[in-house]
Design a protein around this motif. Structure first.
Motif, PDB file in Angstrom:
ATOM      1  N   HIS A 190       1.824   4.808  25.715  1.00  0.00           N
ATOM      2  CA  HIS A 190       0.843   5.869  25.733  1.00  0.00           C
ATOM      3  C   HIS A 190       1.558   6.733  23.981  1.00  0.00           C
ATOM      4  O   HIS A 190       2.637   7.352  24.238  1.00  0.00           O
ATOM      5  N   GLY A 191       0.650   6.025  23.453  1.00  0.00           N
ATOM      6  CA  GLY A 191       1.101   6.613  21.937  1.00  0.00           C
ATOM      7  C   GLY A 191       0.471   5.925  20.866  1.00  0.00           C
ATOM      8  O   GLY A 191      -1.019   5.033  21.281  1.00  0.00           O
ATOM      9  N   PRO A 192       0.411   6.118  20.277  1.00  0.00           N
ATOM     10  CA  PRO A 192      -0.071   5.653  18.630  1.00  0.00           C
ATOM     11  C   PRO A 192      -0.671   4.323  18.375  1.00  0.00           C
ATOM     12  O   PRO A 192      -0.625   3.120  16.700  1.00  0.00           O
ATOM     13  N   TYR A 193      -0.597   3.297  19.712  1.00  0.00           N
ATOM     14  CA  TYR A 193      -0.619   2.045  19.366  1.00  0.00           C
ATOM     15  C   TYR A 193      -2.197   2.028  18.755  1.00  0.00           C
ATOM     16  O   TYR A 193      -1.668   1.035  17.521  1.00  0.00           O
ATOM     17  N   ARG A 194      -3.071   2.360  18.741  1.00  0.00           N
ATOM     18  CA  ARG A 194      -4.318   1.652  17.479  1.00  0.00           C
ATOM     19  C   ARG A 194      -3.748   2.279  16.197  1.00  0.00           C
ATOM     20  O   ARG A 194      -4.254   1.692  15.686  1.00  0.00           O
ATOM     21  N   GLU A 195      -3.211   3.110  15.915  1.00  0.00           N
ATOM     22  CA  GLU A 195      -2.775   3.528  14.744  1.00  0.00           C
ATOM     23  C   GLU A 195      -2.803   2.740  13.873  1.00  0.00           C
ATOM     24  O   GLU A 195      -2.749   2.690  12.515  1.00  0.00           O
ATOM     25  N   LEU A 196      -0.817   2.118  14.818  1.00  0.00           N
ATOM     26  CA  LEU A 196      -0.202   1.133  13.416  1.00  0.00           C
ATOM     27  C   LEU A 196      -0.721  -0.336  14.103  1.00  0.00           C
ATOM     28  O   LEU A 196      -0.859  -0.381  12.825  1.00  0.00           O
ATOM     29  N   VAL A 197      -1.114  -0.521  14.672  1.00  0.00           N
ATOM     30  CA  VAL A 197      -2.424  -1.600  14.438  1.00  0.00           C
ATOM     31  C   VAL A 197      -2.885  -1.570  13.300  1.00  0.00           C
ATOM     32  O   VAL A 197      -3.805  -2.841  12.503  1.00  0.00           O
ATOM     33  N   GLY A 198      -4.022  -0.555  13.109  1.00  0.00           N
ATOM     34  CA  GLY A 198      -4.897  -0.567  12.124  1.00  0.00           C
ATOM     35  C   GLY A 198      -4.601  -0.459  10.907  1.00  0.00           C
ATOM     36  O   GLY A 198      -4.637  -0.962   9.575  1.00  0.00           O
ATOM     37  N   ALA A 199      -3.333   0.438  10.747  1.00  0.00           N
ATOM     38  CA  ALA A 199      -2.615   0.312   9.005  1.00  0.00           C
ATOM     39  C   ALA A 199      -1.989  -0.224   8.997  1.00  0.00           C
ATOM     40  O   ALA A 199      -1.959  -1.336   8.069  1.00  0.00           O
ATOM     41  N   LEU A 200      -1.406  -1.645  10.138  1.00  0.00           N
ATOM     42  CA  LEU A 200      -0.786  -3.149   9.621  1.00  0.00           C
ATOM     43  C   LEU A 200      -2.093  -4.040   9.490  1.00  0.00           C
ATOM     44  O   LEU A 200      -2.013  -5.065   8.947  1.00  0.00           O
ATOM     45  N   LEU A 201      -2.818  -3.818  10.111  1.00  0.00           N
ATOM     46  CA  LEU A 201      -4.378  -4.570  10.082  1.00  0.00           C
ATOM     47  C   LEU A 201      -5.246  -5.148   8.724  1.00  0.00           C
ATOM     48  O   LEU A 201      -5.059  -5.637   7.724  1.00  0.00           O
ATOM     49  N   TYR A 202      -4.595  -3.755   8.061  1.00  0.00           N
ATOM     50  CA  TYR A 202      -5.793  -2.983   6.960  1.00  0.00           C
ATOM     51  C   TYR A 202      -3.975  -3.964   5.361  1.00  0.00           C
ATOM     52  O   TYR A 202      -4.400  -4.453   4.893  1.00  0.00           O
ATOM     53  N   LEU A 203      -2.686  -3.608   5.838  1.00  0.00           N
ATOM     54  CA  LEU A 203      -2.115  -4.403   5.313  1.00  0.00           C
ATOM     55  C   LEU A 203      -1.601  -5.627   4.821  1.00  0.00           C
ATOM     56  O   LEU A 203      -1.456  -6.428   4.514  1.00  0.00           O
ATOM     57  N   SER A 204      -1.964  -5.849   6.242  1.00  0.00           N
ATOM     58  CA  SER A 204      -2.441  -7.462   6.173  1.00  0.00           C
ATOM     59  C   SER A 204      -3.387  -8.336   5.679  1.00  0.00           C
ATOM     60  O   SER A 204      -3.089  -9.346   4.794  1.00  0.00           O
ATOM     61  N   MET A 205      -4.444  -8.167   5.820  1.00  0.00           N
ATOM     62  CA  MET A 205      -5.688  -8.355   4.747  1.00  0.00           C
ATOM     63  C   MET A 205      -5.675  -8.095   3.384  1.00  0.00           C
ATOM     64  O   MET A 205      -6.213  -8.719   2.892  1.00  0.00           O
ATOM     65  N   THR A 206      -4.870  -7.359   3.404  1.00  0.00           N
ATOM     66  CA  THR A 206      -4.826  -6.307   1.911  1.00  0.00           C
ATOM     67  C   THR A 206      -3.568  -7.319   0.809  1.00  0.00           C
ATOM     68  O   THR A 206      -4.052  -7.433  -0.258  1.00  0.00           O
ATOM     69  N   THR A 207      -2.369  -7.656   1.629  1.00  0.00           N
ATOM     70  CA  THR A 207      -1.428  -7.662   0.719  1.00  0.00           C
ATOM     71  C   THR A 207      -0.119  -8.389   1.458  1.00  0.00           C
ATOM     72  O   THR A 207       0.730  -8.818  -0.060  1.00  0.00           O
ATOM     73  N   ARG A 208      -0.278  -8.269   2.945  1.00  0.00           N
ATOM     74  CA  ARG A 208       0.749  -8.790   3.501  1.00  0.00           C
ATOM     75  C   ARG A 208       0.054 -10.154   4.203  1.00  0.00           C
ATOM     76  O   ARG A 208      -0.028 -10.086   5.563  1.00  0.00           O
ATOM     77  N   PRO A 209      -0.485 -10.681   4.216  1.00  0.00           N
ATOM     78  CA  PRO A 209      -1.366 -11.852   4.367  1.00  0.00           C
ATOM     79  C   PRO A 209       0.137 -12.501   5.639  1.00  0.00           C
ATOM     80  O   PRO A 209      -0.821 -13.779   6.943  1.00  0.00           O
ATOM     81  N   ASP A 210       1.493 -12.619   5.694  1.00  0.00           N
ATOM     82  CA  ASP A 210       2.390 -13.224   5.784  1.00  0.00           C
ATOM     83  C   ASP A 210       2.600 -12.668   7.747  1.00  0.00           C
ATOM     84  O   ASP A 210       3.320 -13.443   8.377  1.00  0.00           O
ATOM     85  N   ILE A 211       2.326 -11.356   7.649  1.00  0.00           N
ATOM     86  CA  ILE A 211       2.217 -10.710   9.182  1.00  0.00           C
ATOM     87  C   ILE A 211       0.799 -11.298   9.842  1.00  0.00           C
ATOM     88  O   ILE A 211       0.692 -10.328  10.723  1.00  0.00           O
ATOM     89  N   LEU A 212      -0.248 -11.516   9.237  1.00  0.00           N
ATOM     90  CA  LEU A 212      -1.848 -11.407   9.798  1.00  0.00           C
ATOM     91  C   LEU A 212      -1.682 -12.290  11.300  1.00  0.00           C
ATOM     92  O   LEU A 212      -2.319 -11.086  12.485  1.00  0.00           O
ATOM     93  N   TYR A 213      -0.914 -12.991  11.527  1.00  0.00           N
ATOM     94  CA  TYR A 213      -0.570 -13.105  13.257  1.00  0.00           C
ATOM     95  C   TYR A 213      -0.464 -13.127  13.717  1.00  0.00           C
ATOM     96  O   TYR A 213      -0.762 -12.650  15.375  1.00  0.00           O
ATOM     97  N   SER A 214       0.989 -12.230  13.394  1.00  0.00           N
ATOM     98  CA  SER A 214       1.507 -11.319  14.602  1.00  0.00           C
ATOM     99  C   SER A 214       1.011  -9.945  14.805  1.00  0.00           C
ATOM    100  O   SER A 214       0.142  -9.283  15.993  1.00  0.00           O
ATOM    101  N   VAL A 215      -0.061  -9.569  13.814  1.00  0.00           N
ATOM    102  CA  VAL A 215      -1.357  -8.340  13.921  1.00  0.00           C
ATOM    103  C   VAL A 215      -2.539  -8.441  14.791  1.00  0.00           C
ATOM    104  O   VAL A 215      -2.243  -8.115  15.889  1.00  0.00           O
ATOM    105  N   ASN A 216      -2.364  -9.789  14.358  1.00  0.00           N
ATOM    106  CA  ASN A 216      -3.699 -10.564  15.028  1.00  0.00           C
ATOM    107  C   ASN A 216      -3.331 -10.462  17.272  1.00  0.00           C
ATOM    108  O   ASN A 216      -4.408 -10.362  17.522  1.00  0.00           O
TER     109      ASN A 216
END
Length: 109
Positions: A27-53
């Protein structure tokens, strides 16, 4: 996470989303962090795309182990903040792009 110990991979090797479904409900800010990491993975960090997915597939009922996976991804980002993709203009007019694709959807054939 500013003082966290960096790690070399965004997730434990060969992890899938099913590895994170069992455990105590988080119970915590899980969705907020996933959303931030998805944005980051799509814009500047494709190396984390699999893990965030993988970790974004269980947003409905996140677990403590999924939260630990997100924190591991943050630790990876801390350790690789100096790395970058660099695209340079070529002096020649001929540009050759080699693309490799596994098109069998991960089948063991």
């Amino acid at each position: 996470m500013a003082d966290c110990k960096p790690t070399g991979t965004p997730l434990v090797p060969k992890s899938t989303s099913s590895d994170f479904v069992n455990g105590e409900r988080f119970h915590g800010p899980y969705r907020e962090l996933v959303g931030a990491l998805l944005y980051l993975s799509m814009t500047t960090r494709p190396d984390i795309l699999y893990s965030v997915n993988c970790l974004s597939q269980i947003q409905e009922q996140p677990t403590d182990s999924a939260w630990a996976g997100l924190k591991r991804t943050l630790r990876y980002l801390k350790g690789t903040s100096e790395l970058q993709l660099l695209f340079c203009k070529s002096d020649s007019d001929n540009i050759i792009i080699n693309v490799y694709v596994v098109a069998d959807w991960g089948a063991d054939t």
